[in-house]
Design a protein around this motif. Structure first.
Motif, PDB file in Angstrom:
ATOM      1  N   THR A   1      -6.924 -24.589 -13.891  1.00 13.31           N
ATOM      2  CA  THR A   1      -7.061 -26.250 -14.503  1.00 13.31           C
ATOM      3  C   THR A   1      -8.098 -26.618 -15.358  1.00 13.31           C
ATOM      4  O   THR A   1      -8.165 -27.769 -15.815  1.00 13.31           O
ATOM      5  CB  THR A   1      -6.664 -27.367 -13.337  1.00 13.31           C
ATOM      6  N   PHE A   2      -9.145 -26.015 -14.821  1.00 12.62           N
ATOM      7  CA  PHE A   2     -10.481 -26.134 -15.630  1.00 12.62           C
ATOM      8  C   PHE A   2     -11.228 -27.463 -15.072  1.00 12.62           C
ATOM      9  O   PHE A   2     -12.201 -27.896 -15.670  1.00 12.62           O
ATOM     10  CB  PHE A   2     -10.506 -26.356 -17.216  1.00 12.62           C
ATOM     11  N   ASP A   3     -10.413 -27.946 -13.975  1.00 11.67           N
ATOM     12  CA  ASP A   3     -11.300 -29.088 -13.189  1.00 11.67           C
ATOM     13  C   ASP A   3     -12.441 -28.739 -12.375  1.00 11.67           C
ATOM     14  O   ASP A   3     -13.143 -29.582 -12.459  1.00 11.67           O
ATOM     15  CB  ASP A   3     -10.122 -29.511 -12.184  1.00 11.67           C
ATOM     16  N   ASP A   4     -12.582 -27.322 -12.078  1.00  9.75           N
ATOM     17  CA  ASP A   4     -13.843 -26.988 -11.173  1.00  9.75           C
ATOM     18  C   ASP A   4     -14.001 -25.639 -11.797  1.00  9.75           C
ATOM     19  O   ASP A   4     -13.497 -24.743 -11.535  1.00  9.75           O
ATOM     20  CB  ASP A   4     -13.560 -27.273  -9.845  1.00  9.75           C
ATOM     21  N   THR A   5     -15.303 -25.259 -12.238  1.00 12.52           N
ATOM     22  CA  THR A   5     -15.656 -24.096 -12.537  1.00 12.52           C
ATOM     23  C   THR A   5     -16.904 -23.623 -11.804  1.00 12.52           C
ATOM     24  O   THR A   5     -17.698 -22.858 -12.239  1.00 12.52           O
ATOM     25  CB  THR A   5     -16.057 -24.280 -14.324  1.00 12.52           C
ATOM     26  N   SER A   6     -16.987 -24.234 -10.672  1.00 13.03           N
ATOM     27  CA  SER A   6     -18.365 -23.921  -9.966  1.00 13.03           C
ATOM     28  C   SER A   6     -18.367 -22.501  -9.380  1.00 13.03           C
ATOM     29  O   SER A   6     -19.270 -21.852  -9.293  1.00 13.03           O
ATOM     30  CB  SER A   6     -18.332 -24.867  -8.681  1.00 13.03           C
ATOM     31  N   ASN A   7     -17.120 -21.838  -9.386  1.00 18.07           N
ATOM     32  CA  ASN A   7     -17.016 -20.404  -8.914  1.00 18.07           C
ATOM     33  C   ASN A   7     -17.052 -19.372 -10.154  1.00 18.07           C
ATOM     34  O   ASN A   7     -16.648 -18.344 -10.038  1.00 18.07           O
ATOM     35  CB  ASN A   7     -15.830 -20.122  -8.106  1.00 18.07           C
ATOM     36  N   TRP A   8     -16.993 -20.251 -11.523  1.00 16.33           N
ATOM     37  CA  TRP A   8     -17.076 -19.032 -12.765  1.00 16.33           C
ATOM     38  C   TRP A   8     -18.423 -18.590 -12.868  1.00 16.33           C
ATOM     39  O   TRP A   8     -19.509 -19.051 -12.617  1.00 16.33           O
ATOM     40  CB  TRP A   8     -16.688 -19.970 -13.776  1.00 16.33           C
ATOM     41  N   ASP A   9     -18.236 -17.336 -13.378  1.00 16.60           N
ATOM     42  CA  ASP A   9     -19.422 -16.598 -13.811  1.00 16.60           C
ATOM     43  C   ASP A   9     -19.635 -16.403 -15.675  1.00 16.60           C
ATOM     44  O   ASP A   9     -18.456 -16.342 -16.004  1.00 16.60           O
ATOM     45  CB  ASP A   9     -19.667 -15.248 -13.283  1.00 16.60           C
ATOM     46  N   PHE A  10     -20.707 -16.247 -16.101  1.00 13.98           N
ATOM     47  CA  PHE A  10     -20.663 -15.993 -17.496  1.00 13.98           C
ATOM     48  C   PHE A  10     -21.678 -14.432 -17.466  1.00 13.98           C
ATOM     49  O   PHE A  10     -22.797 -14.590 -16.806  1.00 13.98           O
ATOM     50  CB  PHE A  10     -21.524 -17.030 -18.271  1.00 13.98           C
ATOM     51  N   TRP A  11     -21.257 -13.710 -18.103  1.00 10.91           N
ATOM     52  CA  TRP A  11     -21.713 -12.408 -18.490  1.00 10.91           C
ATOM     53  C   TRP A  11     -21.631 -11.827 -19.868  1.00 10.91           C
ATOM     54  O   TRP A  11     -20.658 -11.978 -20.543  1.00 10.91           O
ATOM     55  CB  TRP A  11     -21.183 -11.585 -17.452  1.00 10.91           C
ATOM     56  N   SER A  12     -22.460 -11.352 -20.596  1.00 14.50           N
ATOM     57  CA  SER A  12     -22.527 -10.760 -21.559  1.00 14.50           C
ATOM     58  C   SER A  12     -23.676  -9.847 -21.820  1.00 14.50           C
ATOM     59  O   SER A  12     -24.664  -9.942 -21.146  1.00 14.50           O
ATOM     60  CB  SER A  12     -22.794 -12.043 -22.837  1.00 14.50           C
ATOM     61  N   LEU A  13     -23.423  -8.810 -22.723  1.00 10.83           N
ATOM     62  CA  LEU A  13     -24.592  -7.929 -23.010  1.00 10.83           C
ATOM     63  C   LEU A  13     -25.716  -8.543 -23.909  1.00 10.83           C
ATOM     64  O   LEU A  13     -26.720  -8.059 -23.883  1.00 10.83           O
ATOM     65  CB  LEU A  13     -24.053  -6.641 -23.462  1.00 10.83           C
ATOM     66  N   ARG A  14     -25.199  -9.453 -24.692  1.00 12.99           N
ATOM     67  CA  ARG A  14     -26.190  -9.554 -26.007  1.00 12.99           C
ATOM     68  C   ARG A  14     -26.041 -11.412 -25.981  1.00 12.99           C
ATOM     69  O   ARG A  14     -26.867 -11.609 -27.269  1.00 12.99           O
ATOM     70  CB  ARG A  14     -25.391  -9.002 -27.189  1.00 12.99           C
ATOM     71  N   ALA A  15     -25.648 -11.900 -25.282  1.00 12.92           N
ATOM     72  CA  ALA A  15     -25.714 -13.528 -25.507  1.00 12.92           C
ATOM     73  C   ALA A  15     -26.136 -13.954 -23.970  1.00 12.92           C
ATOM     74  O   ALA A  15     -25.842 -13.399 -23.017  1.00 12.92           O
ATOM     75  CB  ALA A  15     -24.617 -13.856 -25.938  1.00 12.92           C
ATOM     76  N   THR A  16     -26.552 -15.338 -24.231  1.00  8.77           N
ATOM     77  CA  THR A  16     -26.628 -16.050 -23.085  1.00  8.77           C
ATOM     78  C   THR A  16     -25.486 -17.292 -23.109  1.00  8.77           C
ATOM     79  O   THR A  16     -24.978 -17.718 -23.992  1.00  8.77           O
ATOM     80  CB  THR A  16     -27.909 -16.497 -22.859  1.00  8.77           C
ATOM     81  N   GLY A  17     -25.108 -17.978 -21.966  1.00  3.80           N
ATOM     82  CA  GLY A  17     -24.311 -18.849 -21.776  1.00  3.80           C
ATOM     83  C   GLY A  17     -23.910 -19.362 -20.337  1.00  3.80           C
ATOM     84  O   GLY A  17     -24.403 -18.685 -19.377  1.00  3.80           O
ATOM     85  N   THR A  18     -23.266 -20.423 -20.314  1.00  2.00           N
ATOM     86  CA  THR A  18     -22.818 -21.035 -18.933  1.00  2.00           C
ATOM     87  C   THR A  18     -21.457 -21.389 -19.174  1.00  2.00           C
ATOM     88  O   THR A  18     -20.807 -21.495 -20.112  1.00  2.00           O
ATOM     89  CB  THR A  18     -23.717 -22.215 -18.678  1.00  2.00           C
ATOM     90  N   ALA A  19     -20.874 -21.628 -17.805  1.00  2.00           N
ATOM     91  CA  ALA A  19     -19.490 -22.081 -17.897  1.00  2.00           C
ATOM     92  C   ALA A  19     -19.545 -23.368 -16.923  1.00  2.00           C
ATOM     93  O   ALA A  19     -20.277 -23.414 -16.035  1.00  2.00           O
ATOM     94  CB  ALA A  19     -18.685 -21.212 -17.000  1.00  2.00           C
ATOM     95  N   SER A  20     -18.992 -24.604 -17.396  1.00  2.14           N
ATOM     96  CA  SER A  20     -19.424 -25.755 -16.754  1.00  2.14           C
ATOM     97  C   SER A  20     -17.924 -26.732 -16.975  1.00  2.14           C
ATOM     98  O   SER A  20     -17.142 -26.459 -18.133  1.00  2.14           O
ATOM     99  CB  SER A  20     -20.384 -26.613 -17.584  1.00  2.14           C
ATOM    100  N   SER A  21     -17.580 -27.436 -16.053  1.00  2.00           N
ATOM    101  CA  SER A  21     -16.514 -28.415 -16.153  1.00  2.00           C
ATOM    102  C   SER A  21     -16.868 -29.815 -16.588  1.00  2.00           C
ATOM    103  O   SER A  21     -16.140 -30.638 -16.252  1.00  2.00           O
ATOM    104  CB  SER A  21     -15.775 -28.420 -14.727  1.00  2.00           C
ATOM    105  N   THR A  22     -18.092 -29.854 -16.953  1.00  2.00           N
ATOM    106  CA  THR A  22     -18.679 -31.097 -17.292  1.00  2.00           C
ATOM    107  C   THR A  22     -18.093 -31.515 -18.781  1.00  2.00           C
ATOM    108  O   THR A  22     -18.355 -30.832 -19.831  1.00  2.00           O
ATOM    109  CB  THR A  22     -20.284 -31.104 -17.500  1.00  2.00           C
ATOM    110  N   PRO A  23     -17.498 -32.620 -18.843  1.00  2.00           N
ATOM    111  CA  PRO A  23     -16.907 -32.875 -20.219  1.00  2.00           C
ATOM    112  C   PRO A  23     -17.891 -33.058 -21.279  1.00  2.00           C
ATOM    113  O   PRO A  23     -19.012 -33.482 -21.026  1.00  2.00           O
ATOM    114  CB  PRO A  23     -15.960 -34.125 -20.207  1.00  2.00           C
ATOM    115  N   PRO A  24     -17.933 -32.738 -22.494  1.00  2.00           N
ATOM    116  CA  PRO A  24     -18.754 -32.738 -23.419  1.00  2.00           C
ATOM    117  C   PRO A  24     -18.800 -34.253 -23.956  1.00  2.00           C
ATOM    118  O   PRO A  24     -18.168 -35.199 -23.783  1.00  2.00           O
ATOM    119  CB  PRO A  24     -18.273 -32.260 -24.791  1.00  2.00           C
ATOM    120  N   THR A  25     -20.097 -34.714 -24.476  1.00  2.00           N
ATOM    121  CA  THR A  25     -20.315 -35.887 -24.786  1.00  2.00           C
ATOM    122  C   THR A  25     -19.789 -36.221 -26.202  1.00  2.00           C
ATOM    123  O   THR A  25     -20.323 -35.261 -27.203  1.00  2.00           O
ATOM    124  CB  THR A  25     -22.040 -36.172 -24.804  1.00  2.00           C
TER     125      THR A  25
END
Length: 76
Positions: free
Chosen positions: A46-70
């Motif tokens: 549902t994308f309501d809670d992404t606290s248990n999500w992880d971001f993983w990549s070989l060549r990039a950085t990033g995050t997973a968040s359920s905070t709505p964009p401004t």
């Protein structure tokens, strides 16, 4: 699968839903096509809670968040 006579073919489903791999060979070249029958709608997240999500990549950085964009008015 039934040839149509103009170089194409028609595939008739023998089930209401599912998928199957069709292997086609022509001119000594072989390929496999996945054919899907029917559709289903399943909620994966549902994308309501992404606290248990992880971001993983070989060549990039990033995050997973359920905070709505401004949203800035007038930017679309």
């Amino acid at each position: 699968m039934t040839p149509t006579g103009d170089g194409a073919f028609t595939v008739t489903a023998k089930a209401a839903e599912g998928e199957h791999v069709v292997t086609v060979t022509a001119g000594g070249v072989r390929t496999e096509l996945v054919v899907g029958i029917g559709t289903s709608q399943d909620v994966v997240d549902t994308f309501d809670d992404t606290s248990n999500w992880d971001f993983w990549s070989l060549r990039a950085t990033g995050t997973a968040s359920s905070t709505p964009p401004t949203v800035t008015p007038g930017t679309g």
